[in-house]
Design an enzyme around this catalytic site. Structure first.
Site, mmCIF file in Angstrom:
data_model
loop_
_atom_site.group_PDB
_atom_site.id
_atom_site.type_symbol
_atom_site.label_atom_id
_atom_site.label_comp_id
_atom_site.label_asym_id
_atom_site.label_seq_id
_atom_site.Cartn_x
_atom_site.Cartn_y
_atom_site.Cartn_z
ATOM 1 N N CYS A 81 3.026 8.136 1.900
ATOM 2 C CA CYS A 81 3.386 7.203 2.950
ATOM 3 C C CYS A 81 3.652 5.873 2.249
ATOM 4 O O CYS A 81 2.753 5.309 1.630
ATOM 5 C CB CYS A 81 2.233 7.090 3.940
ATOM 6 S SG CYS A 81 2.492 5.834 5.193
ATOM 7 N N CYS A 94 -1.833 -3.251 15.164
ATOM 8 C CA CYS A 94 -1.486 -2.931 13.780
ATOM 9 C C CYS A 94 -1.918 -4.027 12.799
ATOM 10 O O CYS A 94 -1.626 -5.200 13.003
ATOM 11 C CB CYS A 94 0.017 -2.707 13.676
ATOM 12 S SG CYS A 94 0.544 -2.229 12.029
ATOM 13 N N CYS A 126 -2.381 1.962 8.116
ATOM 14 C CA CYS A 126 -1.492 0.810 8.080
ATOM 15 C C CYS A 126 -2.029 -0.575 7.767
ATOM 16 O O CYS A 126 -2.558 -1.247 8.645
ATOM 17 C CB CYS A 126 -0.801 0.709 9.431
ATOM 18 S SG CYS A 126 0.605 1.725 9.463
ATOM 19 N N GLU A 163 0.813 -1.211 0.000
ATOM 20 C CA GLU A 163 0.000 0.000 0.000
ATOM 21 C C GLU A 163 0.847 1.261 0.000
ATOM 22 O O GLU A 163 1.905 1.310 0.625
ATOM 23 C CB GLU A 163 -0.836 0.047 1.280
ATOM 24 C CG GLU A 163 -1.910 -0.983 1.334
ATOM 25 C CD GLU A 163 -2.535 -1.067 2.713
ATOM 26 O OE1 GLU A 163 -2.796 -0.008 3.313
ATOM 27 O OE2 GLU A 163 -2.773 -2.187 3.165
ATOM 28 N N GLU A 222 8.660 -2.661 8.771
ATOM 29 C CA GLU A 222 9.550 -1.968 9.700
ATOM 30 C C GLU A 222 10.808 -1.571 8.921
ATOM 31 O O GLU A 222 11.637 -2.424 8.595
ATOM 32 C CB GLU A 222 9.882 -2.914 10.875
ATOM 33 C CG GLU A 222 11.015 -2.471 11.771
ATOM 34 C CD GLU A 222 10.907 -1.041 12.292
ATOM 35 O OE1 GLU A 222 9.833 -0.624 12.767
ATOM 36 O OE2 GLU A 222 11.922 -0.313 12.202
ATOM 37 N N SER A 264 9.966 5.967 10.215
ATOM 38 C CA SER A 264 9.348 5.583 11.481
ATOM 39 C C SER A 264 9.778 4.177 11.885
ATOM 40 O O SER A 264 9.777 3.255 11.081
ATOM 41 C CB SER A 264 7.825 5.635 11.310
ATOM 42 O OG SER A 264 7.179 5.216 12.485
ATOM 43 N N SER A 291 7.989 5.046 17.294
ATOM 44 C CA SER A 291 6.663 4.646 17.759
ATOM 45 C C SER A 291 6.767 4.227 19.211
ATOM 46 O O SER A 291 7.086 3.084 19.520
ATOM 47 C CB SER A 291 6.155 3.483 16.904
ATOM 48 O OG SER A 291 6.079 3.885 15.559
ATOM 49 N N LEU A 292 6.512 5.171 20.093
ATOM 50 C CA LEU A 292 6.714 4.895 21.518
ATOM 51 C C LEU A 292 5.465 4.243 22.120
ATOM 52 O O LEU A 292 5.533 3.153 22.677
ATOM 53 C CB LEU A 292 7.073 6.202 22.240
ATOM 54 C CG LEU A 292 7.587 6.079 23.668
ATOM 55 C CD1 LEU A 292 8.792 5.168 23.762
ATOM 56 C CD2 LEU A 292 7.926 7.462 24.228
ATOM 57 N N HIS A 293 4.344 4.911 22.000
ATOM 58 C CA HIS A 293 3.023 4.356 22.354
ATOM 59 C C HIS A 293 2.812 3.981 23.816
ATOM 60 O O HIS A 293 1.738 3.493 24.172
ATOM 61 C CB HIS A 293 2.681 3.121 21.490
ATOM 62 C CG HIS A 293 2.680 3.370 20.013
ATOM 63 N ND1 HIS A 293 2.373 4.579 19.442
ATOM 64 C CD2 HIS A 293 2.938 2.537 18.966
ATOM 65 C CE1 HIS A 293 2.450 4.483 18.118
ATOM 66 N NE2 HIS A 293 2.793 3.266 17.806
ATOM 67 N N CYS A 317 3.069 -5.797 16.582
ATOM 68 C CA CYS A 317 2.366 -4.823 17.440
ATOM 69 C C CYS A 317 0.873 -5.176 17.507
ATOM 70 O O CYS A 317 0.244 -5.488 16.491
ATOM 71 C CB CYS A 317 2.551 -3.406 16.922
ATOM 72 S SG CYS A 317 4.280 -2.889 16.888
ATOM 73 N N CYS A 323 4.913 -7.659 8.003
ATOM 74 C CA CYS A 323 5.809 -7.163 9.046
ATOM 75 C C CYS A 323 5.935 -8.240 10.114
ATOM 76 O O CYS A 323 4.990 -8.987 10.368
ATOM 77 C CB CYS A 323 5.211 -5.898 9.664
ATOM 78 S SG CYS A 323 6.253 -5.123 10.916
HETATM 79 N N1 SAH Z 1 7.140 -0.180 11.601
HETATM 80 C C1 SAH Z 1 7.237 1.239 11.709
HETATM 81 C C2 SAH Z 1 6.469 2.017 10.679
HETATM 82 C C3 SAH Z 1 5.108 1.557 10.263
HETATM 83 S S1 SAH Z 1 3.686 1.938 11.194
HETATM 84 C C4 SAH Z 1 6.854 1.668 13.098
HETATM 85 O O1 SAH Z 1 6.460 0.845 13.896
HETATM 86 O O2 SAH Z 1 6.998 2.843 13.412
HETATM 87 C C5 SAH Z 1 3.444 3.669 11.238
HETATM 88 C C6 SAH Z 1 2.819 4.121 12.556
HETATM 89 O O3 SAH Z 1 1.432 3.754 12.651
HETATM 90 C C7 SAH Z 1 3.508 3.508 13.759
HETATM 91 O O4 SAH Z 1 3.659 4.482 14.750
HETATM 92 C C8 SAH Z 1 2.497 2.462 14.182
HETATM 93 O O5 SAH Z 1 2.694 2.086 15.503
HETATM 94 C C9 SAH Z 1 1.211 3.187 13.915
HETATM 95 N N2 SAH Z 1 0.019 2.343 13.855
HETATM 96 C C10 SAH Z 1 -0.115 1.079 13.430
HETATM 97 N N3 SAH Z 1 -1.377 0.643 13.552
HETATM 98 C C11 SAH Z 1 -2.081 1.667 14.059
HETATM 99 C C12 SAH Z 1 -3.441 1.850 14.421
HETATM 100 N N4 SAH Z 1 -4.325 0.870 14.275
HETATM 101 N N5 SAH Z 1 -3.818 3.058 14.904
HETATM 102 C C13 SAH Z 1 -2.914 4.054 15.058
HETATM 103 N N6 SAH Z 1 -1.623 3.946 14.733
HETATM 104 C C14 SAH Z 1 -1.204 2.763 14.263
#
Ligand code: SAH
Length: 342
Positions: free
Chosen positions: A102, A116, A330, A89, A157, A188, A211-213, A113, A109
């Site tokens: 993007c 995701c 994503c 995508e 990633e 990212s 991506s800290l979260h 996570c 991947c």
């Molecule tokens: N693998 C990389 C880049 C791809 S994801 C990473 O982890 O950063 C891009 C961003 O979208 C990341 O911050 C990821 O955590 C976030 N993301 C993935 N699924 C999501 C969702 N359902 N809602 C909000 N953000 C999401």
């Protein structure tokens, strides 16, 4: 290696090997980076050279198997089919400062996570440099909109595919190619610490997004398996080293998940841990994924979190949701497509 993944220098060397003058390398490079779909178009190259190239390096242009356009904000989403049949995508977003794509860095991947959609089927394979370039190039050609900005935030990633990503950056940044400034590119990562250090050594002018979260291991362990290998303190230490090496402020992504990471105490904990590190926070209300029980935070919780960070001296913006009507987050479109074709 595929012809299109070669740098200009490498193409010049190839031309010499084929008994051609070096300037043919530049002609070929220019054609490919303008999105030529066949050697027939390359009218300034001798016919016999074109025949040799056709034989050794057939050209493949990705096919748009799905296109969606948001009625809300003009965001466009492409599902590109690659040479081996796999799909990735690309999302085109329109901002006041320009058009941004993007792009995906892998098919699937392996980071796992919990929130995701990209990781649900695991990793199929890494993308080659030209497959990342083609997403930018053919999205520009198909849409007719000039692309000035790139975020490596699609499927995959990027730091799990660093070598190919670095080569892609060299290609897309090249004067004879798309010439997109590294200052207009963000990468990212979910936090692969040794790779962050490797990237820091390149001293590139791109923006690193992490991506800290979550503010701590207790929470991050439950939503991001990568945290068990590289816990929060180690990740933040790598971010500090990255800042020291590049002088580039780190951008943190923080998906706001209802009842998981969105309490005021979590914002305060972040402030304590980030002391002294120039940072920017992107707060992203979670995009709900069908297969996941996790839900987005309320608007009020997001606003309060943002205010706490700002009051603590950390800039924080709430990411505007784009393409809400077209599965633009994503991995959602690829997932839908794969399911429908099963
Ligand atoms: N693998 C990389 C880049 C791809 S994801 C990473 O982890 O950063 C891009 C961003 O979208 C990341 O911050 C990821 O955590 C976030 N993301 C993935 N699924 C999501 C969702 N359902 N809602 C909000 N953000 C999401």
């Amino acid at each position: 290696m595929k012809l299109k993944s070669m740098t200009l220098r490498e193409m010049e060397v190839l031309m010499k090997e084929l008994g051609q003058p070096a300037f043919r390398g530049k002609q070929l490079y220019t054609w490919l980076h303008k999105g030529a779909r066949s050697y027939d178009e390359m009218t300034n190259l001798p016919k016999d050279l074109r025949a040799v190239l056709e034989e050794k390096y057939p050209i493949y242009a990705p096919v748009a198997v799905r296109r969606q356009e948001s009625k809300l904000d003009g965001t466009r989403k492409y599902l590109w089919q690659l040479e081996d049949g796999n799909c990735v995508e690309t999302v085109l977003m329109r901002y006041h400062y320009g058009n941004s794509v993007c792009i995906s860095s892998e098919v699937g991947c392996r980071m796992g996570c919990a929130f995701c959609a990209s990781t649900l089927g695991g990793l199929v394979r890494k993308l080659e440099p030209h497959e990342m370039l083609d997403q930018v190039l053919f999205t520009q050609l198909d849409s007719g909109l000039p692309i000035s900005h790139i975020v490596l935030m699609g499927i995959g990633e990027p730091l799990d595919n660093l070598e190919n990503v670095l080569r892609f950056l060299e290609l897309v940044n090249s004067k004879e190619g798309m010439n997109i400034s590294l200052r207009h590119i963000s990468l990212s990562t979910c936090g692969l610490v040794p790779k962050i250090d490797e990237l820091a050594r390149q001293k590139l002018q791109l923006t690193l997004s992490v991506s800290l979260h979550a503010p701590n291991d207790e929470i991050r362990d439950t939503i991001m398996p990568v945290n068990r290998a590289y816990p929060v303190e180690e990740l933040l230490a790598a971010c500090r080293r990255y800042y020291q090496a590049t002088n580039r402020r780190i951008s943190f992504e923080y998906a706001m998940i209802n009842g998981v990471n969105d309490a005021p105490e979590h914002a305060k904990e972040l402030l304590r841990r980030l002391k002294g590190l120039p940072a920017h926070f992107n707060l992203i209300p979670l995009n709900h994924v069908e297969e996941s029980p996790l839900k987005p935070s309320t608007k009020a919780a997001v606003a309060k979190f943002q205010k706490l960070l700002e009051d603590g001296g950390v800039t924080a913006t709430v990411r505007r949701t784009l393409g809400g009507d077209i599965d633009a987050s994503c991995g959602q479109l690829r997932r839908k497509h794969t399911k429908e074709n099963q």
